[in-house]
Structure formats: C-alpha cells, structure tokens
Design a protein around this motif. Structure first.
Motif, mmCIF file in Angstrom:
data_model
loop_
_atom_site.group_PDB
_atom_site.id
_atom_site.type_symbol
_atom_site.label_atom_id
_atom_site.label_comp_id
_atom_site.label_asym_id
_atom_site.label_seq_id
_atom_site.Cartn_x
_atom_site.Cartn_y
_atom_site.Cartn_z
ATOM 1 N N ARG A 61 34.439 40.651 29.509
ATOM 2 C CA ARG A 61 34.003 39.877 30.897
ATOM 3 C C ARG A 61 34.790 38.715 30.844
ATOM 4 N NH1 ARG A 61 34.332 41.702 35.188
ATOM 5 N NH2 ARG A 61 32.134 42.927 35.401
ATOM 6 N N ARG A 62 34.636 37.843 29.717
ATOM 7 C CA ARG A 62 35.562 36.618 29.873
ATOM 8 C C ARG A 62 36.941 36.803 30.183
ATOM 9 N NH1 ARG A 62 31.304 34.506 26.687
ATOM 10 N NH2 ARG A 62 32.148 35.770 24.803
ATOM 11 N N ALA A 63 37.473 37.796 29.381
ATOM 12 C CA ALA A 63 38.915 37.844 29.639
ATOM 13 C C ALA A 63 39.412 38.642 31.078
ATOM 14 C CB ALA A 63 39.292 38.903 28.574
ATOM 15 N N ASN A 64 38.402 39.278 31.600
ATOM 16 C CA ASN A 64 38.509 40.190 32.891
ATOM 17 C C ASN A 64 37.408 39.716 34.021
ATOM 18 O OD1 ASN A 64 40.797 41.993 32.008
ATOM 19 N ND2 ASN A 64 39.043 42.247 30.370
ATOM 20 N N PRO A 65 37.447 38.516 34.492
ATOM 21 C CA PRO A 65 36.257 38.026 35.256
ATOM 22 C C PRO A 65 35.962 38.764 36.385
ATOM 23 C CG PRO A 65 37.845 36.292 34.887
ATOM 24 C CD PRO A 65 38.199 37.374 33.972
ATOM 25 N N ALA A 66 37.154 39.344 37.014
ATOM 26 C CA ALA A 66 37.099 39.955 38.228
ATOM 27 C C ALA A 66 37.132 41.462 38.182
ATOM 28 C CB ALA A 66 38.386 39.382 39.269
#
Ligand code: GLU
Ligand code: ZN
Length: 561
Positions: free
Chosen positions: A333-338
């Motif tokens: 999630r941190r790497a792909n916030p959206a």
C-alpha cells in the motif's frame, strides 16, 4: 449375506435418481487452468461476525484473482439456530462491504447453474448419495437410541477406552437384513452412518494452503451422515455440495481442521476428488498482554453491526482486513497508495497461522487515511446516509444545505497532505459542530500559557482588523502584525530562544482566535472556516469570547474562583 440394494431401496423408497443423474446435471465447470472456485457458506443465524466477512473477502479474492468463481451457499440444516430473514441479512451484510458473490445468493435472489444453493432445498440430492453409499455397502442405518449410546459410552469410560461409535462398538454394523427390515417396517427411527474404513493407528496427512502439512490419525468413528429427520450433517453436506458445486478450494475457519480426516474419508467413499483446503485462524485481540479470539460475547467490534453503527466506510474495513490478512499488504500500500485493492497479489502463504491481530486503533488509522483520500462529495454522501439511519436530526441539519456541508468537508481536502480528522461517519457531528449554531457549544478553555486578559486583548485587537474578504495570506499577515504590539513573538524560533520575553508566539495568538471562533485548538484552515461561517457569525463569536475573557480576567484579578 447382506443384500445392500434391497436395504437401500427399503431405506430410500422415494429416491429414484442416481449419482450419475446429478453428475450429468452439474457438469464440471469449464474454467481456465488454475482458476479457483471458492465459496462462503454461512448459517443464517442472524449474527455476522467480522471474521466471517474476513473469510468471505479472502475466498472472493482468491476466486477473482485466479479468474474463478466465488459463490454464496446457505447452510441451513440446523433449523434451531436459524432466524427469519437470515439469508437476506447475510446477503445485505456482505453487500454493505462490497462483497457480492458471482453465484449462489446475491442481492435480489439466487443465481447460477449449480443450485439450489441452500442446503434445506437439497434434501433429495443428499438422500441420493446416501442411498448410493448404502447400495455399495459403505453406509448403514443405526437404530441406537440416545440411551443405547450413553450406556456404550459409560462402558467405554469405565474401561478407559476411547468413546464413540467405532469398531466393535459400532453395534448396528452387524444387524442382519431381517433385523433392519423389521425395524424399518416398525418405523423405528434411525440415523445413517458411514462404515468407516479408517484405523486409529494409521495417519493421514494433507497440505493445508495456510497451515502447511497437517498430519492426524485416521478417523475410525462411524460418522452420522443423515440425522433421524433425514437432514444431513455438516460433514456429509459439505462433501456433496462442494463436489457438485465444483469447489476447488475450501476456505473456512480452522475449527474445522479436526474434522478434515472425516471429510477426506467421505470424499473417498463418495468417489469424489477432494478439494484443497485453506483453514483460516480466527481473528485475535490483544488483552492484558495476551491474545484471545475476538469474541461475539465480549467484543462489540466482533459484530458487523458495530461497523454500520459507527459508520466505518466499507472501503476502510476492507482495507483494514486486507492489512491484517497479508503481512506484506502495508508495504504494498505504501508503494501503491492510489492502487485499487484488487491489484494486490494476495497469497494464502502470507496469512498468519496463529490468527491475525485485530486492533481498533489501527483500523481508525487506516480508515482516516481512506477517508482523507475521498472527495468532499463522497464524504458528504457517506455521512448523510449514515446519519439518516443513526442520527436523523443530524441528517436533517446536513440536508438543509448540502452545499454548505460539502464546503465544510472540502476544507484542506485534496492536495498531498490531506488532513485525517475523520475515522468514521460517527465522528462527523463533533467534527462539524462549530459550523452549525444548532450544535455549537462554546468552550473557551485557553492553553495554559495564555492568560484570559491577554486573550481578551488579542480578540479586541483582532476584531478591529478582521475583514471577511481577506484571503489566506492577508489573513495571516494581519495575525502576524498583531503579535508585537500585544507582546507576542511573530517568530516561533525567537520565542523559543527567549520564552520569558513574550506572552507567547504567533501560534498561540492564532490559537486564541481559533478557540474564539471554533472552541477548538486544532482545526483545518481557520481562514477558510471563517469564510464559511461568514462575517456575522465570526464577529459574534469573537465578541462573545472577548467578553468571556474580560470577565474571567476581572474575576481572576478580584480573586474569585
Ligand atoms: N456453515 C459452516 C459454518 O458456518 C461453514 C463451514 C465451511 O465453510 O465449510 O461454520
Ligand atoms: Zn446403532
């Protein structure tokens, strides 16, 4: 010599279909290689545990990410536990979290070619397979009464033997055709049992997708397949249904692990290929330093109703359940916030074997993030629809002027660092209260370092320069300009170097204004707030606070408490 066909016809005179008929009616699904068919199979008891949503969500994910099918089957063989409207409650309960099955029970009814998807409507199917087992000499009627079974158990206990209906204790295995015929004709109630081929001293093993290799003794108990009323036990219905409905991967709670040897045996007796299993450990909660199961009795957050009532957006709950379902979700999630949550490559092997830990504070953090990424409109819709159900007076207030409410919710929204004030819709009323005269309750408590007389002086001076037309920069320039004449430092660093030289710094001064206008020390952009409140309300609040501090300052000087 037992005539099994004759016994089968005697026990199931009304059954004319054969397993071949059902095999033809429910052909193997044509799905891409590796596609998982999973299911959620609740009993309609009226209570939906958050752990059930968790299991359903995982089963759905596994089907979806492999291009398979996720279906919802209702296991209503226990009529005592059933509640009216139970099925609709489940369907609606899952739908509230965005979980809609591809097949089986869906909003509006039942769909799919492998139904009926409700066990109480599958009686003939179970009886057909039961009859087949009797015909093949693998199952037999047991006429033992409750008292018979108790007396066997007492004997076993007295001799320190394993209790149960097995081996030499399986009395009705040995009944002659004649005895069976007489009892059936006399309408003696019976259960149907599987003649277990298992041996206690042999072991079976299977590879669980979460727990890894599991080894257990074989089952040698003669399992009940059909109860006295002809209704199947969970075990039997599980084998028949999951086979006919083409389940390839059974995702279920790990309380069923101990029954898996029985299920393996059943699949074998029925001539079915067993599915794969993924046994999910229960959701845990930490209490006084130790872990225990999230409990329906002790923990309100165990029930899905709690999430509706508090107004957690479905997206937040799913995101949080994703977080606890796979150890690497948060990194992803941190790497792909959206990114859409469906893009996450979920892996059963990354699930906790001992049980994921549930933590409401963490849920709140996750939810604050989720809500902070929503548009003002989405937040407004969420709050309004929650309030219509749980706080109608608040809903009415919002709906009197939706644009005003949306404007409130737009302050400091969007941008790279959105504020994270709301964890759930139930927080909204307190958060928005100072925007509504009907809800506003002044609280003029000052930070310790600011004296009421100084606060009064700040407000008196500010009142003179306040101009509702000011933009953020002009607004702040005015606040800054007030500092020196009033003995505050316009520069926080300068203040920190020599705190005794000032009454406070610019932040303290603006806090006085903030408290006067909102009764809060911490709010989004105050200039925007004042713009929405409008000049009259702002002047009125500034004056009311000033007068309060003036009289508080006076009483302090007079030594009145
Ligand atoms: N009806 C069973 C239960 O609610 C389902 C178990 C399973 O998924 O097989 O526990
Ligand atoms: Zn018996």
């Amino acid at each position: 010599m037992t005539d099994y066909r004759k016994i089968a016809a005697l026990l199931f005179p009304q059954i004319h279909k054969t397993p071949e008929d059902y095999a033809a009616q429910y052909p193997a699904r044509s799905l891409p290689e590796g596609a998982a068919v999973t299911r959620f199979a609740p009993s309609p008891t009226g209570f939906i545990h958050i752990g059930a949503v968790y299991a359903a969500m995982i089963a759905q994910r596994l089907a979806r990410q492999s291009g398979g099918v996720f279906y919802l089957r209702i296991e209503d063989t226990d009529k005592k536990r059933e509640v009216e409207d139970g099925i609709a409650q489940i369907v609606r309960g899952l739908e509230a979290f965005g979980i809609v099955a591809d097949e089986g029970f869906v909003p509006g009814g039942e769909t799919g070619a492998y139904g009926p998807y409700q066990q109480s409507h599958r009686g003939d199917i179970y009886q057909c397979y039961a009859k087949d087992l009797v015909e093949r000499g693998l199952a037999y009627p047991c006429f033992c009464t409750e008292e018979d079974l108790n007396s066997v158990r007492e004997k076993q206990e007295a001799q320190k033997l394993r209790t149960g209906y097995y081996g030499a204790f399986a009395h009705c295995r040995e009944l002659s055709d004649e005895e069976i015929e007489n009892k059936v004709r006399a309408k003696t109630p019976f259960v149907l049992r599987l003649k277990s081929p298992g041996r206690e001293d042999r072991r079976i093993s299977f590879a669980d997708k979460i727990k890894g290799k599991i080894e257990m003794p074989e089952n040698d108990q003669d399992l009940v397949l059909l109860k006295r009323d002809g209704i199947p036990t969970y075990h039997f219905a599980h084998a028949v249904d999951d086979h006919l409905m083409g389940t390839t991967l059974v995702v279920r709670g790990d309380e069923w692990i101990s029954s898996t040897p029985i299920h393996m045996q059943l699949f074998q007796a029925l001539g079915f290929k067993p599915p794969k299993y993924a046994h999910i450990a229960p959701i845990m909660k930490e209490e006084n330093g130790s872990k225990r199961k999230l409990s329906k009795r002790k923990d309100p957050e165990a029930a899905v109703l709690y999430y509706y009532a508090e107004g957690y957006p479905a997206a937040s709950v799913l995101e949080y359940l994703d977080t606890i379902s796979n150890s690497n979700f948060e990194d992803w999630r941190r790497a792909n916030p959206a990114a859409d949550r469906w893009e996450f490559p979920f892996q059963l092997s990354k699930m906790s074997q001992s049980g994921a830990l549930f933590d409401l504070n963490k849920l709140n953090d996750v939810s604050k993030n989720c809500i902070s990424r929503m548009t003002a409109r989405e937040v407004y819709e969420g709050i309004a629809s929650w309030a219509r159900e749980y706080d109608p007076a608040f809903a009415a207030l919002l709906e009197k002027d939706p644009d005003y409410a949306k404007a409130i919710l737009s302050i400091d929204r969007g941008g790279s660092k959105p504020r994270k004030d709301l964890a759930k819709w139930a927080d909204a009323k307190a958060y928005m209260a100072y925007f509504y005269q009907e809800l506003y309750q002044p609280d003029y408590t000052l930070p310790e370092q600011v004296a009421p007389a100084d606060a009064a002086a700040v407000l008196a001076a500010y009142e003179k320069v306040y101009d509702p037309e000011d933009d953020k920069e002009a607004w702040f320039a005015k606040v800054k300009a007030l500092c020196e004449p009033l003995g505050f430092s316009p520069d926080v660093k300068a203040y920190k170097k020599d705190p005794s030289g000032f009454k406070g710094h610019v932040g303290d001064l603006s806090t006085v204004i903030r408290i006067a206008v909102t009764s809060r020390r911490n709010t989004p952009d105050l200039c925007a707030i004042m713009g929405l409140l409008g000049r009259d309300a702002c002047f009125q609040r500034l004056r009311a606070a000033k007068e309060y501090y003036q009289s508080a300052g006076a009483s302090a000087r007079a030594g009145v408490k």
